[in-house]
Design a protein around this motif. Structure first.
Motif, PDB file in Angstrom:
ATOM      1  N   CYS A 246       0.822  -1.210   0.000  1.00 33.62           N
ATOM      2  CA  CYS A 246       0.000   0.000   0.000  1.00 33.62           C
ATOM      3  C   CYS A 246       0.852   1.254   0.000  1.00 33.62           C
ATOM      4  N   GLY A 247       1.931   1.234   0.791  1.00 32.72           N
ATOM      5  CA  GLY A 247       2.775   2.415   0.892  1.00 32.72           C
ATOM      6  C   GLY A 247       4.125   2.064   1.470  1.00 32.72           C
ATOM      7  N   ALA A 248       4.976   3.075   1.573  1.00 32.54           N
ATOM      8  CA  ALA A 248       6.324   2.876   2.114  1.00 32.54           C
ATOM      9  C   ALA A 248       6.748   4.146   2.831  1.00 32.54           C
ATOM     10  N   ILE A 249       5.970   4.533   3.843  1.00 36.49           N
ATOM     11  CA  ILE A 249       6.180   5.825   4.499  1.00 36.49           C
ATOM     12  C   ILE A 249       7.578   5.946   5.097  1.00 36.49           C
ATOM     13  N   SER A 250       8.186   4.818   5.482  1.00 36.50           N
ATOM     14  CA  SER A 250       9.515   4.887   6.089  1.00 36.50           C
ATOM     15  C   SER A 250      10.584   5.326   5.089  1.00 36.50           C
ATOM     16  N   THR A 251      10.279   5.253   3.798  1.00 34.51           N
ATOM     17  CA  THR A 251      11.273   5.587   2.770  1.00 34.51           C
ATOM     18  C   THR A 251      10.964   6.878   2.023  1.00 34.51           C
ATOM     19  N   TYR A 252       9.823   7.510   2.278  1.00 31.36           N
ATOM     20  CA  TYR A 252       9.416   8.659   1.473  1.00 31.36           C
ATOM     21  C   TYR A 252      10.400   9.823   1.559  1.00 31.36           C
ATOM     22  N   ASN A 253      11.091   9.941   2.683  1.00 32.17           N
ATOM     23  CA  ASN A 253      12.028  11.044   2.848  1.00 32.17           C
ATOM     24  C   ASN A 253      13.477  10.636   2.599  1.00 32.17           C
ATOM     25  N   ASP A 254      13.682   9.389   2.121  1.00 32.40           N
ATOM     26  CA  ASP A 254      15.032   8.875   1.884  1.00 32.40           C
ATOM     27  C   ASP A 254      15.528   9.224   0.483  1.00 32.40           C
ATOM     28  N   GLU A 255      16.825   9.367   0.374  1.00 26.60           N
ATOM     29  CA  GLU A 255      17.439   9.580  -0.939  1.00 26.60           C
ATOM     30  C   GLU A 255      17.576   8.259  -1.687  1.00 26.60           C
ATOM     31  N   GLU A 256      17.793   7.162  -0.957  1.00 30.41           N
ATOM     32  CA  GLU A 256      17.937   5.849  -1.559  1.00 30.41           C
ATOM     33  C   GLU A 256      16.883   4.913  -0.981  1.00 30.41           C
ATOM     34  N   VAL A 257      16.389   3.991  -1.815  1.00 33.37           N
ATOM     35  CA  VAL A 257      15.345   3.046  -1.398  1.00 33.37           C
ATOM     36  C   VAL A 257      15.909   1.630  -1.428  1.00 33.37           C
ATOM     37  N   MET A 258      15.624   0.864  -0.378  1.00 28.22           N
ATOM     38  CA  MET A 258      16.104  -0.517  -0.293  1.00 28.22           C
ATOM     39  C   MET A 258      15.471  -1.381  -1.378  1.00 28.22           C
ATOM     40  N   ILE A 259      16.258  -2.265  -1.962  1.00 32.23           N
ATOM     41  CA  ILE A 259      15.767  -3.243  -2.918  1.00 32.23           C
ATOM     42  C   ILE A 259      15.483  -4.550  -2.172  1.00 32.23           C
ATOM     43  N   PRO A 260      14.247  -5.092  -2.267  1.00 37.16           N
ATOM     44  CA  PRO A 260      13.940  -6.316  -1.532  1.00 37.16           C
ATOM     45  C   PRO A 260      14.735  -7.513  -2.037  1.00 37.16           C
ATOM     46  N   ALA A 261      14.900  -8.509  -1.165  1.00 38.24           N
ATOM     47  CA  ALA A 261      15.614  -9.730  -1.526  1.00 38.24           C
ATOM     48  C   ALA A 261      14.653 -10.684  -2.231  1.00 38.24           C
ATOM     49  N   PHE A 262      14.689 -10.706  -3.536  1.00 39.11           N
ATOM     50  CA  PHE A 262      13.693 -11.455  -4.293  1.00 39.11           C
ATOM     51  C   PHE A 262      13.889 -12.966  -4.229  1.00 39.11           C
ATOM     52  N   LYS A 263      15.044 -13.420  -3.735  1.00 44.40           N
ATOM     53  CA  LYS A 263      15.216 -14.873  -3.606  1.00 44.40           C
ATOM     54  C   LYS A 263      14.192 -15.447  -2.635  1.00 44.40           C
ATOM     55  N   THR A 264      13.803 -14.666  -1.629  1.00 44.00           N
ATOM     56  CA  THR A 264      12.774 -15.125  -0.693  1.00 44.00           C
ATOM     57  C   THR A 264      11.454 -15.327  -1.420  1.00 44.00           C
ATOM     58  N   PHE A 265      11.121 -14.435  -2.330  1.00 40.46           N
ATOM     59  CA  PHE A 265       9.863 -14.528  -3.073  1.00 40.46           C
ATOM     60  C   PHE A 265       9.871 -15.764  -3.975  1.00 40.46           C
ATOM     61  N   HIS A 266      11.006 -16.023  -4.574  1.00 39.95           N
ATOM     62  CA  HIS A 266      11.122 -17.183  -5.449  1.00 39.95           C
ATOM     63  C   HIS A 266      11.020 -18.472  -4.654  1.00 39.95           C
ATOM     64  N   ARG A 267      11.765 -18.556  -3.565  1.00 40.96           N
ATOM     65  CA  ARG A 267      11.832 -19.789  -2.790  1.00 40.96           C
ATOM     66  C   ARG A 267      10.488 -20.142  -2.145  1.00 40.96           C
ATOM     67  N   ARG A 268       9.752 -19.126  -1.701  1.00 41.94           N
ATOM     68  CA  ARG A 268       8.512 -19.389  -0.971  1.00 41.94           C
ATOM     69  C   ARG A 268       7.265 -19.167  -1.824  1.00 41.94           C
TER      70      ARG A 268
END
Length: 334
Positions: A246-268
């Motif tokens: 829905c949102g990512a309020i913790s990152t809205y004021n950040d200059e850089e955004v974390m990239i999720p670890a997609f291996k978890t999505f693949h494995r599960r």
């Protein structure tokens, strides 16, 4: 002097956001509104909304620009056959006290007369009976497709959307775990809204507390926060889990955004899907409002608003969103 010389106040976005919004990003200005033309009406704001999404969306506009946002307004003059004096409306009119509205310029879900709320406050048209309510209802039910007995985690659970998502999950027979930013909010989630467990994400052992609350993993995750907290929860998803972004309020004021670890999505075999409620479900807008209204009237759902008095205090109420000062929906009363 104009026949109906109305002095409207409005907040302009005059300086691009860099990091956390500050008072310097806004300017309060006045304008005199002209007479109505045929097919128009004049609306006076009663309640206005501040929402985290405004921080991201205003970056698409070049200053100076009117701050975007919805409001509950009262029609005080009309030359339109379908909008009468005294009607209370929801309108996407921005941060302003008065607005001359030409309905032909608005899609239906951005301008409508409020249905009969009965004894429920009209301000709820900006919260559980408005955009946040539809965001929670459709974003959770349509994407996560919760089943009775499943484990649901909600971040930003003490906010406008998360507090509704958790209650819908309980209505659907799920076990609900919410994350909030203070022990007081966590107690409110458990004692008032009926969450099975609420965790202060600032606690050093938050990850372990989640494992204890959901030892077999998580089936549905409704994310309002993103960042490191969202990543930690993703790592505890079960096979075939569903994640609604829905949102990512913790990152809205950040200059850089974390990239999720997609291996978890693949494995599960996880499903993650983002959404914009206005794009996805605008054709079902009143269906969502009427469904949530029914749950409120039946006593299955509760709601709380953080009310700020005074139009001039809109910037402060907006800035406070990013420190979690609000419980439930942040509303400004003019």
């Amino acid at each position: 002097m104009l026949r109906n010389a109305i002095k409207a106040r409005k907040f302009m976005y005059i300086k691009e956001f860099k990091g956390l919004p500050t008072a310097a990003n806004f300017e309060l200005v006045e304008e005199t509104l002209p007479d109505l033309k045929e097919g128009e009406f004049l609306a006076r704001a009663e309640f206005l909304s501040v929402d985290p999404y405004m921080r991201a969306y205003m970056l698409n506009l070049k200053p100076p620009a009117l701050m975007i946002g919805g409001q509950i307004a009262n029609i005080i003059e009309s030359k339109h056959p379908k909008f009468s004096i005294g009607d209370r409306i929801f309108a996407q009119c921005g941060w302003r006290t008065h607005k001359i509205v030409d309905p032909s310029q608005y899609p239906d879900h951005q301008l409508y007369v409020l249905p009969n709320f009965g004894t429920i406050p009209y301000s709820f048209g900006l919260s559980v009976l408005g955009m946040p309510g539809n965001t929670a209802r459709f974003g959770f039910l349509e994407i996560c497709d919760p089943k009775e007995g499943e484990i649901v985690v909600v971040t930003g659970a003490g906010g406008a959307v998360g507090s509704i998502v958790g209650q819908i999950a309980k209505i659907k027979g799920c076990k609900v775990i919410g994350f909030a930013g203070s022990d007081e909010k966590c107690k409110w989630l458990e004692d008032y809204l009926g969450f099975d467990k609420a965790i202060n994400y600032k606690a050093e052992n938050a990850e372990e507390l989640l494992r204890q609350a959901a030892p077999e993993g998580i089936d549905c995750f409704f994310d309002n926060v993103g960042g490191t907290l969202g990543h930690m929860i993703n790592e505890q998803m079960r096979l075939f889990g569903r994640i609604s972004i829905c949102g990512a309020i913790s990152t809205y004021n950040d200059e850089e955004v974390m990239i999720p670890a997609f291996k978890t999505f693949h494995r599960r075999n996880l499903k993650m899907e983002g959404f914009n409620v206005h794009v996805r479900w605008s054709n079902r807008w009143m269906e969502g409002i009427e469904g949530n209204l029914k749950w409120l009237q039946e006593g299955k759902m509760k709601y709380h608003e953080t009310l700020t008095e005074g139009f001039e205090n809109m910037p402060k109420a907006f800035i406070d969103l990013f420190s979690g000062a609000n419980t439930g929906k942040a509303i400004i009363k003019v």
